[in-house]
Design a protein around this motif. Structure first.
Motif, mmCIF file in Angstrom:
data_model
loop_
_atom_site.group_PDB
_atom_site.id
_atom_site.type_symbol
_atom_site.label_atom_id
_atom_site.label_comp_id
_atom_site.label_asym_id
_atom_site.label_seq_id
_atom_site.Cartn_x
_atom_site.Cartn_y
_atom_site.Cartn_z
ATOM 1 N N PRO A 496 33.111 51.570 34.260
ATOM 2 C CA PRO A 496 32.029 50.631 34.568
ATOM 3 C C PRO A 496 32.435 49.651 35.668
ATOM 4 N N TRP A 497 31.429 49.136 36.366
ATOM 5 C CA TRP A 497 31.695 48.266 37.506
ATOM 6 C C TRP A 497 32.427 46.994 37.103
ATOM 7 N N GLU A 498 32.167 46.482 35.905
ATOM 8 C CA GLU A 498 32.848 45.245 35.515
ATOM 9 C C GLU A 498 34.359 45.435 35.412
ATOM 10 N N LYS A 499 34.817 46.680 35.235
ATOM 11 C CA LYS A 499 36.255 46.946 35.219
ATOM 12 C C LYS A 499 36.789 47.340 36.601
ATOM 13 N N ARG A 500 35.888 47.766 37.458
ATOM 14 C CA ARG A 500 36.329 48.144 38.811
ATOM 15 C C ARG A 500 36.574 46.913 39.683
ATOM 16 N N ILE A 501 35.840 45.843 39.420
ATOM 17 C CA ILE A 501 35.913 44.657 40.266
ATOM 18 C C ILE A 501 37.013 43.727 39.767
ATOM 19 N N TYR A 502 38.010 43.499 40.599
ATOM 20 C CA TYR A 502 39.082 42.562 40.249
ATOM 21 C C TYR A 502 39.771 42.102 41.527
ATOM 22 N N ARG A 503 40.558 41.061 41.374
ATOM 23 C CA ARG A 503 41.315 40.509 42.501
ATOM 24 C C ARG A 503 42.653 40.015 41.974
ATOM 25 N N LYS A 504 43.722 40.349 42.694
ATOM 26 C CA LYS A 504 45.060 39.905 42.309
ATOM 27 C C LYS A 504 45.841 39.519 43.564
ATOM 28 N N GLU A 505 46.700 38.532 43.407
ATOM 29 C CA GLU A 505 47.640 38.181 44.466
ATOM 30 C C GLU A 505 48.996 38.767 44.080
ATOM 31 N N VAL A 506 49.561 39.586 44.945
ATOM 32 C CA VAL A 506 50.761 40.348 44.623
ATOM 33 C C VAL A 506 51.806 40.130 45.712
ATOM 34 N N SER A 507 53.063 40.176 45.307
ATOM 35 C CA SER A 507 54.163 40.162 46.274
ATOM 36 C C SER A 507 54.827 41.531 46.258
ATOM 37 N N GLN A 508 54.992 42.116 47.428
ATOM 38 C CA GLN A 508 55.598 43.442 47.535
ATOM 39 C C GLN A 508 56.554 43.438 48.725
ATOM 40 N N GLU A 509 57.826 43.634 48.420
ATOM 41 C CA GLU A 509 58.844 43.700 49.470
ATOM 42 C C GLU A 509 58.787 42.473 50.380
#
Length: 518
Positions: A496-509
């Motif tokens: 469902p769309w409510e699970k598809r929509i998200y935002r995260k701030e991530v650190s990678q390398e």
């Protein structure tokens, strides 16, 4: 009148800037001397006809051969095979009258009865010409691939039949010239492809030659002619950018140069040519969609082209087709590179194709969400706000937007590209890095002094986020930045769309990454 950059038809050195085309296929002279029959193929507007005319003129000036270039495109509209042969023979005779002394002309095509070809077969006409001509005949049959399969088959069978009696009783050397290699054509009946293929019929050919685009040195020689005649210079940075954008595609080189000199600067040779002029010229060419670009874009309707183009945009691996025919076809069109990783052939095509596919979306977004003032403050673009609004709009509209879109899988990526293009408009620029099998599309969005790095990726499995973070981190590092956006488009419609929509701030390398799901 000054000469100019040519964008239509073959080059005429008296009015066009032109580089010597003969070094582009040096082996042809050897093939002719050896009485060979061969194929020359290359994308449209690559310089094939210019090459043929230059070679014809060179051979005729040397006096050893009767060389003739004849365009057989008109025969494609013939009512039947006999009518087509009459059109081809008439074209040969008319061209010979213009290019050869009278002693080397073929017989005129006199019609004792309306629409009846008096020589029976085109092979008989060529045989009669060879027997009459005091010199060996070298014949270049241009635009051969415009002929119907039946007509091309007929001509090839007759070339094969006359091959054994050359040069006294048949042309000394013949080249079939067109977009595609003759091996790629088959005799078609009804809806099925059946044997024999035309390539096997033309088993007398010695070589199949592919004409590449300009080398950097070719392009520089072309631009130098303009500088020598007008004093207006293309400095090294401008030259490098033109070559980067075109990758030496001859029409694009001429079109960009002509757009700058004749259209933007209006032939004011006192003005300095800058990188900004190159960018403006590229944008104007893409928006105007001249026949060269338009014909390429229209090919996207074909299933084979759609399959490959969508794989490049999404970064998908291509499932093997029958003997790589789809890739060979797009290579012949000049749409893609010939080596892995397979990409669109140059940055102009890489921008033109997605923008053509998503243009309807670009102009039809709801004005409320596509209002530039929502995202631009003090001359700066708020990419966070733009992506957040697009996220919300996707959850409500994407399934509807994609319902009848042919490029459904690539549609998610194309839709976001369209939205960004709508917002940045003429004040910004989007550069895309797309390649088959890469698993993503990397984008650099430049808006005035701002620059944003984005990776667009289809979420197909549980490794999508992990792989995407590594890829965007590498892209950020390569571009010399410290922040970028990873956009993951969920492909599982059951989520469902409510699970598809998200935002995260991530650190990678050591890189800051804003991760958005859609």
């Amino acid at each position: 009148m000054n000469r100019f950059f040519n964008t239509a038809g073959h080059c005429k050195p008296e009015i066009h800037y032109k580089v010597d085309p003969l070094p582009r296929l040096p082996i042809v002279k050897h093939l002719i001397e050896g009485q060979h029959y061969f194929v020359i193929h290359a994308p449209r507007q690559t310089g094939k006809t210019t090459y043929l005319y230059a070679l014809m003129n060179r051979l005729n000036s040397e006096g050893k051969y009767s060389a003739l270039t004849v365009n057989v495109q008109a025969a494609a509209s013939a009512r039947d095979s006999e009518h087509a042969m009459m059109i081809v023979a008439t074209a040969i005779f008319r061209q010979a009258r213009l290019r050869l002394p009278e002693s080397e002309w073929p017989l005129p095509v006199e019609k004792p009865k309306p629409d009846v070809f008096p020589f029976g077969q085109i092979g008989d006409y060529l045989a009669a010409w060879a027997e009459k001509n005091p010199k060996p005949i070298v014949l270049f049959i241009d635009e051969a691939d415009f002929l119907t399969e039946d007509m091309l088959q007929t001509i090839i069978r007759q070339l094969r039949a006359g091959f054994e009696v050359r040069p006294e009783g048949f042309p000394h050397s013949v080249a079939l010239v067109g977009l595609r290699d003759v091996r790629d054509y088959k005799v078609r009946t009804c809806s099925e492809w059946e044997q024999p293929d035309i390539g096997s019929l033309f088993n007398i050919k010695t070589k199949s030659l592919f004409m590449e685009g300009f080398l950097l040195s070719d392009m520089e020689a072309l631009l130098d002619q303009h500088t020598a005649e007008t004093g207006q210079e293309f400095d090294p940075a401008v030259r490098n950018e033109i070559f980067r954008l075109t990758q030496g595609q001859p029409w694009l080189v001429n079109a960009l140069a002509n757009q700058i000199v004749a259209e933007i600067l209006e032939n004011d040779f006192r003005q300095k040519i800058t990188l900004a002029h190159v960018t403006q010229a590229k944008e104007e060419l893409i928006l105007r969609r001249d026949p060269h670009l338009d014909s390429l874009i229209n090919k996207l309707r074909e299933p084979a082209v759609k399959t490959v183009a969508e794989a490049i945009i999404c970064g998908n691996a291509l499932l093997p087709d029958s003997f790589g025919n789809d890739l060979a076809y797009l290579r012949d069109l000049g749409m893609i590179t010939g080596k892995a990783p397979v990409k669109f052939a140059n940055p102009v095509y890489s921008e033109s194709i997605p923008r053509a596919l998503n243009y309807a979306w670009q102009v039809s977004f709801n004005p409320d969400i596509a209002d530039q003032t929502r995202y631009i403050r003090g001359g700066h673009l708020n990419m966070d706000a733009l992506l957040s609004v697009f996220q919300k709009s996707c959850s409500r509209n994407m399934d509807i937007w994609l319902e009848n879109f042919d490029f459904r899988e690539a549609g998610r990526l194309l839709m976001l590209m369209a939205f960004i293009q709508r917002i940045v408009d003429s004040d910004g620029m989007i550069e895309r890095e797309m390649a088959m099998g890469s698993g993503r599309c990397d984008m650099t969005v430049t808006f005035r002094s701002d620059r944003f790095l984005l990776e667009l990726k289809l979420q197909r499995d549980r490794y999508g986020e992990e792989d995407g973070l590594k890829q965007i981190a590498a892209y950020i590092d390569r571009m010399g930045s410290d922040h970028g956006y990873l956009i993951l488009f969920e492909t599982n419609s059951e989520i469902p769309w409510e699970k598809r929509i998200y935002r995260k701030e991530v650190s990678q390398e050591g890189k800051r990454i804003t991760l958005l799901g859609m």
